[in-house]
Scaffold this active site. Structure first.
Site, PDB file in Angstrom:
ATOM      1  N   ASP A 443       7.070  11.117 -35.798  1.00 24.30           N
ATOM      2  CA  ASP A 443       7.110  10.703 -34.402  1.00 24.30           C
ATOM      3  C   ASP A 443       8.150  11.613 -33.743  1.00 24.30           C
ATOM      4  O   ASP A 443       9.331  11.575 -34.109  1.00 24.30           O
ATOM      5  CB  ASP A 443       7.573   9.251 -34.279  1.00 24.30           C
ATOM      6  N   HIS A 499       6.705  12.671 -42.827  1.00 19.09           N
ATOM      7  CA  HIS A 499       5.528  12.591 -43.678  1.00 19.09           C
ATOM      8  C   HIS A 499       4.950  13.980 -43.907  1.00 19.09           C
ATOM      9  O   HIS A 499       5.213  14.920 -43.150  1.00 19.09           O
ATOM     10  CB  HIS A 499       4.481  11.685 -43.027  1.00 19.09           C
ATOM     11  N   SER A 587      17.383  14.740 -35.377  1.00 19.76           N
ATOM     12  CA  SER A 587      17.078  15.655 -36.468  1.00 19.76           C
ATOM     13  C   SER A 587      15.751  16.351 -36.198  1.00 19.76           C
ATOM     14  O   SER A 587      15.029  16.005 -35.268  1.00 19.76           O
ATOM     15  CB  SER A 587      17.035  14.897 -37.794  1.00 19.76           C
TER      16      SER A 587
END
Length: 636
Positions: A443, A499, A587
């Protein structure tokens, strides 16, 4: 006497025409794209006949709220936002504000309506919002009757009020059919639905075409097919259709006065959007990028006027702007990223100047490292859980707790909440059974570039950035040198687990020590700083059958306590499988693909070429492997 009366009649007609057009233009000026604090970003783009879906007339009638205040309503649609007037102090504000919106088959159809209380000096507070698909809404309510929508609290999704709207949509055929009627009505002074020669002359003059103005009699005769001395709506429509194909007579919009360097279709669309339908409603003010910008109070407007604050998108202004604007891929709507203004000022002082970076080189890096480690430890204490409610309040319209796997009282520390898991199915994976389709790894706010050269031209301004510098000697491969680059930037409010974008086998992990600069665009866009090649990072090489080798780089940043992986060397991963998570802080993840191994989706490339980050979620399609370049369609 006759000549005097004729002159008076002509002046009377001209006076009426000037007054009518002035009324049109004064109303149009309030809602004209680009009339606000931003320039041509929201001006009308050229639309093809295949993509033109119609024109919606959206009216914000009023609302019912749970307390008394002065209320403001905003409509965000695509890359445009419009606002109503501020209501009187009441629980039941009435706006009766309307706006025409261009609908495209491949464009946005979802409109977001936000309601703000206006009791603050610098900015107003969002109380509730609703979203409606304009096309679906019209299908459900073909008679354009008033319809009520629940207003939802952005933080809790609880109902905080009701919004009353009406909407009608003209399809392309209706727009073309009504076009001549609208044009005729501008100079139809006696409102009989016909144009005399004098009225016709005034209309041709308003078109701004000198050649046409010099042959008005010829044009009038060509239009007056039955020779009765007047031009009907049908006759005017036929004339406009023929002339626009052979020798266009409309050079300027008779409503707003803008020059029309457009084809027939887009000229018609422009004038239809300008036209006042005579409803008596207020036209919403335009020229805004997001609903937050539209809702800011007078102190923000003063700061813009004195150049202390800027509000725009893209690299040309983004690195020095006080606000970060990204585009939501799902809704195709511009969204403001929330960040404390004091933090913005400090980052600009450090990363956008030689002096600031020199201070970093003289010991501040170690201080930043120690501060990040201490902050990471602090966020693992039981006491840190007290920060969760205020964090949710600050990001109340950007964190959806309904997607979170566990209830709020499950989290005993702030970091437990920060690395929260989502419910199964919250992030569907595009084309799950097709390994030749790559997906978003996080996301995030995404930038994608088909080549490294594009990334340095449009986004990364550090003078020393290179793929070799990013990957280091232990993970470097010549196949990556001219490859494709995808940057996934995670903001503090985002789901912070990352992911795998592809299916394959984890070949190796490579840890690279380094600094902990911020990954905010202010630093990434700085020519004095090399965030991605100097920050602490872990590189994962994934070997795939469809894309060759893919380098997956997890980059630490300011206040990130740690980067944690949940996979090991030799593990087989499917795209969408969790690889790890970042603890507290912002990040970034970067995926590097071998040259000519992936065809990145066009919308992502187009936004990135504008230096505009795209807001995406885990599992959305990223691109497909060569030579297969067909898109897989799923609901985002």
């Amino acid at each position: 006497m006759g000549n005097g009366n004729s002159t008076e009649a002509k002046e009377s007609r001209r006076s009426k025409m000037r007054q009518k057009i002035q009324n049109f233009r004064s109303r149009r000026r309030l809602s004209r794209p680009g009339s606000g604090s931003v320039s041509g970003l929201v001006s009308q783009r050229s639309v093809s006949a295949d993509d033109f879906a119609g024109i919606a007339l959206l009216t914000l009638i009023g609302a019912e709220m749970k307390f008394k205040d002065k209320w403001l309503a905003c409509v965000s649609f695509g890359e445009q936002t419009f606002r109503s007037q501020i209501s009187d102090s009441t629980e039941k504000p009435i706006w009766n504000s309307e706006k025409k919106l261009l609908l495209e088959k491949n464009g946005p159809s979802l409109a977001r309506i936000s309601v703000f209380e206006t009791n603050r000096l610098s900015k107003n507070n969002i109380v509730g919002y609703c979203e409606l698909d304009l096309l679906e809404f019209v299908v459900q309510e073909p008679d354009s009757a008033c319809k009520s929508f629940d207003l939802l609290d952005p933080a809790s999704s609880n109902v905080v009020g009701s919004m009353f709207v009406s909407c009608s949509v003209e399809d392309p055929v209706e727009t073309e059919t009504c076009f001549a009627k609208r044009i005729l009505s501008i100079v139809d002074y006696d409102e009989d639905g016909k144009l005399s020669f004098s009225e016709f002359s005034d209309l041709v003059n308003a078109f701004g075409n000198i050649v046409a103005a010099n042959k008005k009699e010829e044009l009038f005769k060509a239009a007056d097919l039955n020779g009765d001395g007047v031009v009907t709506i049908d006759e005017l429509a036929a004339l406009l259709a023929v002339q626009q194909e052979q020798e266009p007579i409309i050079n300027s919009c008779p409503v707003c006065g803008e020059a029309l360097q457009l084809d027939k279709l887009n000229a018609m669309i422009h004038m239809t959007l300008c036209f006042d339908e005579g409803t008596g409603n207020q036209t919403m003010t335009g020229g805004f990028l997001t609903d937050r910008q539209a809702s800011y109070g007078w102190m923000f407007k003063l700061s813009e006027w004195t150049h202390l604050s800027t509000y725009d998108v893209g690299l040309n202004t983004g690195s020095s702007a006080s606000h970060i604007v990204v585009i939501d891929r799902k809704t195709k709507r511009l969204v403001e990223e929330l960040i404390d203004s004091k933090i913005v000022m400090s980052m600009r002082a450090i990363y956008q100047s030689k002096i600031g970076l020199r201070l970093m080189d003289q010991g501040a890096k170690e201080i930043l490292q120690n501060l990040s480690e201490k902050q990471g430890k602090k966020m693992n204490t039981v006491e840190s859980a007290q920060n969760i409610p205020s964090f949710l309040e600050f990001f109340k319209d950007q964190i959806n707790m309904a997607e979170v796997k566990y209830p709020l009282d499950h989290f005993k520390t702030f970091n437990e909440f920060f690395v929260r898991e989502l419910k199964p199915g919250a992030r569907p994976i595009a084309c799950m059974d097709q390994d030749d389709v790559a997906v978003s790894a996080a996301d995030c706010r995404l930038m994608a570039f088909q080549s490294v050269d594009d990334s340095t031209r449009f986004w990364i301004k550090g003078r020393k950035f290179s793929i070799k510098g990013l990957l280091g000697n232990d993970a470097q491969s010549d196949a990556f040198l001219d490859g494709s680059l995808v940057i996934f930037r995670l903001a503090p409010q985002d789901y912070h687990r990352f992911h795998s974008p592809v299916s394959g086998v984890i070949e190796k992990f490579v840890n690279v020590s380094g600094s902990l600069y911020t990954v905010n665009p202010i630093a990434v866009n700085s020519k004095y700083c090399n965030v991605f090649t100097e920050n602490k990072r872990t590189i994962v090489i994934i070997s795939t059958a469809e894309f060759g080798k893919v380098a997956f780089v997890a980059i630490g940043a300011t206040m990130v306590g740690s980067i944690t992986f949940v996979r090991q060397e030799g593990d087989h991963v499917k795209k969408g499988d969790e690889l790890g998570y970042f603890s507290f802080g912002g990040s970034t993840v970067i995926s590097v693909f071998e040259k000519d191994s992936i065809k990145i989706d066009e919308d992502l490339l187009a936004n990135s070429a504008r230096s505009l980050e795209t807001l995406v979620t885990v599992g959305m399609q990223l691109g497909v492997s060569f030579p297969k370049i067909e898109n897989c369609v799923i609901e985002p």
